[in-house]
Design a protein around this motif. Sequence first.
Motif, PDB file in Angstrom:
ATOM      1  N   HIS A 117     -34.180  16.046 121.445  1.00  0.00           N
ATOM      2  CA  HIS A 117     -35.023  14.577 120.162  1.00  0.00           C
ATOM      3  C   HIS A 117     -33.174  14.029 119.740  1.00  0.00           C
ATOM      4  CE1 HIS A 117     -33.730  17.377 116.357  1.00  0.00           C
ATOM      5  NE2 HIS A 117     -33.118  16.633 117.045  1.00  0.00           N
ATOM      6  N   ILE A 118     -33.757  12.629 119.093  1.00  0.00           N
ATOM      7  CA  ILE A 118     -32.515  11.910 118.676  1.00  0.00           C
ATOM      8  C   ILE A 118     -33.270  11.431 117.169  1.00  0.00           C
ATOM      9  CG2 ILE A 118     -31.780   9.105 118.432  1.00  0.00           C
ATOM     10  CD1 ILE A 118     -32.589   9.646 122.047  1.00  0.00           C
ATOM     11  N   ASN A 119     -31.907  11.961 116.113  1.00  0.00           N
ATOM     12  CA  ASN A 119     -32.504  12.277 115.158  1.00  0.00           C
ATOM     13  C   ASN A 119     -32.188   9.899 114.884  1.00  0.00           C
ATOM     14  OD1 ASN A 119     -32.738  11.726 112.750  1.00  0.00           O
ATOM     15  ND2 ASN A 119     -31.496  13.358 111.466  1.00  0.00           N
ATOM     16  N   PHE A 120     -32.830   9.716 114.388  1.00  0.00           N
ATOM     17  CA  PHE A 120     -32.583   8.120 114.463  1.00  0.00           C
ATOM     18  C   PHE A 120     -33.309   7.544 112.804  1.00  0.00           C
ATOM     19  CE2 PHE A 120     -32.242   3.711 114.536  1.00  0.00           C
ATOM     20  CZ  PHE A 120     -32.191   3.162 115.700  1.00  0.00           C
ATOM     21  N   MET A 121     -33.413   8.668 111.405  1.00  0.00           N
ATOM     22  CA  MET A 121     -33.722   8.861 110.169  1.00  0.00           C
ATOM     23  C   MET A 121     -32.249   8.261 109.335  1.00  0.00           C
ATOM     24  SD  MET A 121     -36.476  11.457 109.721  1.00  0.00           S
ATOM     25  CE  MET A 121     -38.115  11.042 110.516  1.00  0.00           C
ATOM     26  N   CYS A 122     -31.740   8.417 109.923  1.00  0.00           N
ATOM     27  CA  CYS A 122     -30.454   8.252 109.659  1.00  0.00           C
ATOM     28  C   CYS A 122     -30.246   9.295 108.229  1.00  0.00           C
ATOM     29  CB  CYS A 122     -29.594   7.178 109.245  1.00  0.00           C
ATOM     30  SG  CYS A 122     -29.834   5.377 110.647  1.00  0.00           S
ATOM     31  N   ASN A 123     -30.734  10.504 108.162  1.00  0.00           N
ATOM     32  CA  ASN A 123     -30.932  11.285 106.790  1.00  0.00           C
ATOM     33  C   ASN A 123     -31.005  12.956 107.733  1.00  0.00           C
ATOM     34  OD1 ASN A 123     -30.396  12.457 104.460  1.00  0.00           O
ATOM     35  ND2 ASN A 123     -32.253  11.020 103.417  1.00  0.00           N
ATOM     36  N   ASN A 124     -30.554  13.793 107.022  1.00  0.00           N
ATOM     37  CA  ASN A 124     -31.277  15.056 107.448  1.00  0.00           C
ATOM     38  C   ASN A 124     -31.218  16.261 106.371  1.00  0.00           C
ATOM     39  OD1 ASN A 124     -30.003  17.822 108.440  1.00  0.00           O
ATOM     40  ND2 ASN A 124     -29.015  16.506 109.753  1.00  0.00           N
ATOM     41  N   PRO A 125     -32.039  17.022 106.734  1.00  0.00           N
ATOM     42  CA  PRO A 125     -32.713  17.418 104.984  1.00  0.00           C
ATOM     43  C   PRO A 125     -31.427  18.731 104.459  1.00  0.00           C
ATOM     44  CG  PRO A 125     -33.647  18.492 107.549  1.00  0.00           C
ATOM     45  CD  PRO A 125     -32.833  17.270 107.523  1.00  0.00           C
ATOM     46  N   LEU A 126     -30.118  18.872 106.023  1.00  0.00           N
ATOM     47  CA  LEU A 126     -29.613  20.392 105.327  1.00  0.00           C
ATOM     48  C   LEU A 126     -28.233  19.163 104.717  1.00  0.00           C
ATOM     49  CD1 LEU A 126     -30.075  21.157 109.452  1.00  0.00           C
ATOM     50  CD2 LEU A 126     -30.752  22.657 106.469  1.00  0.00           C
ATOM     51  N   ILE A 127     -28.563  18.478 104.663  1.00  0.00           N
ATOM     52  CA  ILE A 127     -27.278  17.041 103.905  1.00  0.00           C
ATOM     53  C   ILE A 127     -26.757  17.657 102.494  1.00  0.00           C
ATOM     54  CG2 ILE A 127     -25.959  15.292 102.784  1.00  0.00           C
ATOM     55  CD1 ILE A 127     -26.789  14.134 105.523  1.00  0.00           C
ATOM     56  N   GLY A 128     -26.298  18.465 101.787  1.00  0.00           N
ATOM     57  CA  GLY A 128     -26.303  18.633 100.584  1.00  0.00           C
ATOM     58  C   GLY A 128     -26.932  20.085 100.042  1.00  0.00           C
ATOM     59  N   ASN A 129     -27.288  20.835 100.762  1.00  0.00           N
ATOM     60  CA  ASN A 129     -28.762  21.617 100.540  1.00  0.00           C
ATOM     61  C   ASN A 129     -28.213  22.892 102.305  1.00  0.00           C
ATOM     62  OD1 ASN A 129     -31.235  22.225 100.561  1.00  0.00           O
ATOM     63  ND2 ASN A 129     -32.357  21.463 101.419  1.00  0.00           N
ATOM     64  N   HIS A 130     -27.191  22.686 101.547  1.00  0.00           N
ATOM     65  CA  HIS A 130     -26.319  24.222 101.861  1.00  0.00           C
ATOM     66  C   HIS A 130     -26.402  25.594 101.306  1.00  0.00           C
ATOM     67  CE1 HIS A 130     -25.210  26.597 105.527  1.00  0.00           C
ATOM     68  NE2 HIS A 130     -23.453  27.142 104.710  1.00  0.00           N
TER      69      HIS A 130
END
Length: 273
Positions: A133-146
């Motif tokens: 895949h290519i993540n073109f959402m420019c965001n990620n559910p794991l940011i600040g969520n570790h």
Amino acid sequence: MTQLQQVKKAVAFINKKTKNFKPETALITGSGLAGSIPPLEKKIVISYADIPGFLRSTVPGHSGNLIFGTYKGKKLMIMQGRFHYYEGHPMKDLAISIRTMFLLGVQKLIVSAAVGSLDLKLKPGSLCVLNDHINFMCNNPLIGNHDETFGPMFFDLSEAYDKSLRKVTLDACKKLKINAKEGVYLAATGPNFETPSEIRAFKTLGATVVGMSVVPEVLVARQCGIRVLGLAWVSNMGCGIAKEALSHAQTIRETKKIEGKFKDLLETILPKL
Ligand code: HPA
């Protein structure tokens, strides 16, 4: 409340309802695909709205139920309807349902979605078996969520989509005469469909199909070691390739035609996964 506490709350509620049923494979059904679910034994349905800490689906065509049951001896958990970034859910919250699966014991996840195709060999009704895949959402559910409970912060994505699950699926498609091909999913935020220029750009970037989900779910699943099978059903050609204007109604209409094929495919592959 931390996300771990929130997920544990959801898990405790579900375990009480299902009497500690331990699903090994999970399935997420995309737009218009909720009718593809195979007949289950010992079926238990829980509405998202009843689960503490869970999100609610707001999109027409996405019912909001968790379904548990057994199909030919396989213990399944099905998310009938998913959560999208474009609904306004904070990106982090998209991790909740997948992390709930993980704590319930899920080891394999089948992610299905309706997509626009950028490949002339994948017309509406065809299946793109995702190989990247290519993540073109420019965001990620794991940011600040570790939280280490859910896996390491840095993890490898060289085989995000499991090779052996892909092979089982492609073999089954041959048998069932479903036009299928491996390819790359590009995730855009939506909610609008793309412009013709975006579709041309995404093709240049290496995308085979484009959609508005999948990637956040796959990132969360891979972090916690769940093996993933990505099934992208083509509901339309990408904007500019398609002759007609795009609409959600068209996505639902086309996926309704796909439901039967998807059901056949699931009934063929589930016992083999
Ligand atoms: N673009 C993005 N998402 C989609 C499409 C599309 O053309 N079709 C179905 N989901």
